[in-house]
Design an enzyme around this catalytic site. Sequence first.
Site, PDB file in Angstrom:
ATOM      1  N   GLY A 149       0.826  -1.195   0.000  1.00  0.00           N
ATOM      2  CA  GLY A 149       0.000   0.000   0.000  1.00  0.00           C
ATOM      3  C   GLY A 149       0.864   1.249   0.000  1.00  0.00           C
ATOM      4  N   CYS A 150       0.262   2.373  -0.374  1.00  0.00           N
ATOM      5  CA  CYS A 150       1.023   3.620  -0.482  1.00  0.00           C
ATOM      6  C   CYS A 150       1.463   4.140   0.879  1.00  0.00           C
ATOM      7  CB  CYS A 150       0.219   4.672  -1.236  1.00  0.00           C
ATOM      8  SG  CYS A 150      -1.463   4.932  -0.635  1.00  0.00           S
ATOM      9  N   TYR A 151       0.533   4.227   1.830  1.00  0.00           N
ATOM     10  CA  TYR A 151       0.923   4.661   3.174  1.00  0.00           C
ATOM     11  C   TYR A 151       1.975   3.726   3.776  1.00  0.00           C
ATOM     12  CZ  TYR A 151      -2.781   8.233   3.790  1.00  0.00           C
ATOM     13  OH  TYR A 151      -3.573   9.346   3.709  1.00  0.00           O
ATOM     14  N   THR A 153       4.206   1.918   2.412  1.00  0.00           N
ATOM     15  CA  THR A 153       5.514   2.076   1.769  1.00  0.00           C
ATOM     16  C   THR A 153       6.297   3.212   2.401  1.00  0.00           C
ATOM     17  OG1 THR A 153       4.771   1.147  -0.347  1.00  0.00           O
ATOM     18  CG2 THR A 153       6.688   2.602  -0.399  1.00  0.00           C
ATOM     19  N   SER A 154       5.679   4.365   2.527  1.00  0.00           N
ATOM     20  CA  SER A 154       6.387   5.517   3.100  1.00  0.00           C
ATOM     21  C   SER A 154       6.740   5.270   4.560  1.00  0.00           C
ATOM     22  CB  SER A 154       5.532   6.780   2.971  1.00  0.00           C
ATOM     23  OG  SER A 154       4.369   6.707   3.769  1.00  0.00           O
TER      24      SER A 154
END
Length: 346
Positions: A149-151, A153-154
């Site tokens: 997921g994008c969140y 990953t960061s």
Amino acid sequence: MSKVKVGVIGASGFVGAELTKLLLHHPNVQLMGVSSVNHIGESLSTIFPAFNGPLDQKFSDNETVISQSDVVFLCLPHGKSEALVKQCIELGKKVIDIGADFRLKDLEAYTEWYDVQVAYPELRESAVYGLPELNREQIIKAQLIANPGCYPTSILLGLYPAIKAGLIDPEKLIIDAKSGVTGAGKTLSEGTHFPIKNEGFNAYKVGSHRHTPEIEETIEKMGGGNINCSFVPHLLPVNRGILSTIYVDIKEGVTAEEIHEIYEAAYQAEPFVTVLKAGNLPDISHVTHSNQCHIGLTVDQRTNRLIIVSVIDNMQKGAAGQAVQNFNLMNGFLETEGLSMVAPSF
């Protein structure tokens, strides 16, 4: 080197279009087809006019895309990928699922957080979590990749060196993350209409965002133990980007200099992660339209707390770009192939 035949299922969404753009310019890819159940026979340019011209594609059905491709990317909402992935695996295709269906190994947690019944639990066991900085060797050998997921990953890239080195107490973990509106997908909701979102900034799904178990499960695999984090996402009035600010207590005797050295050593060979110099903090504008992650570190001496700021483009390193990075690893290409984009200077 011969090109790999590739197809994209769900190309009419934001991530699908972003991925298609990357694949069309990848030197080792032959794009065989794109699909969308609602737009069969139409051109991609009818939805995204930027594709007008020689690179335009016509949408076909899922079966055609699968039959013509050796590698299939799926850009679908949760619960929609499983049956198609089963079909692809049985046909010997490699699969990169950008949706959420295979990110969690914990079947009970997936069912609880996503409210989806699983038909093929064995697929979940074979899927490799596609965060290259953590799982590169497994990705190279995998047939099925669960793109993160994008969140997460960061957040996970921000935390990984500190957890691996045992510098922090991950049980006291507070994550404040902010995303551009493309992270909400193409379907409009009350909160993503321009007159409401423009000049606005709000938290949402506080304590209940579906990326929470993904973050917690991966932290446990990093060696951080079984934790419950406080994760609060926010929606920024910008198109792209995620900025995650992570607050975590430092173990006794750990210095700011030691932390910075460990982060630099952890990521010195990584092509898509940059640890900024001490005293510098990242900005989402420095990574938009690129597959880069920038990380800034600050130690609050008064509270003995490490504050990590991690930024990515949610459409690139948070989705389509990372999927291409995984594709490169799975097929023996340079990891950076087709991903040399630099953020606009202004």
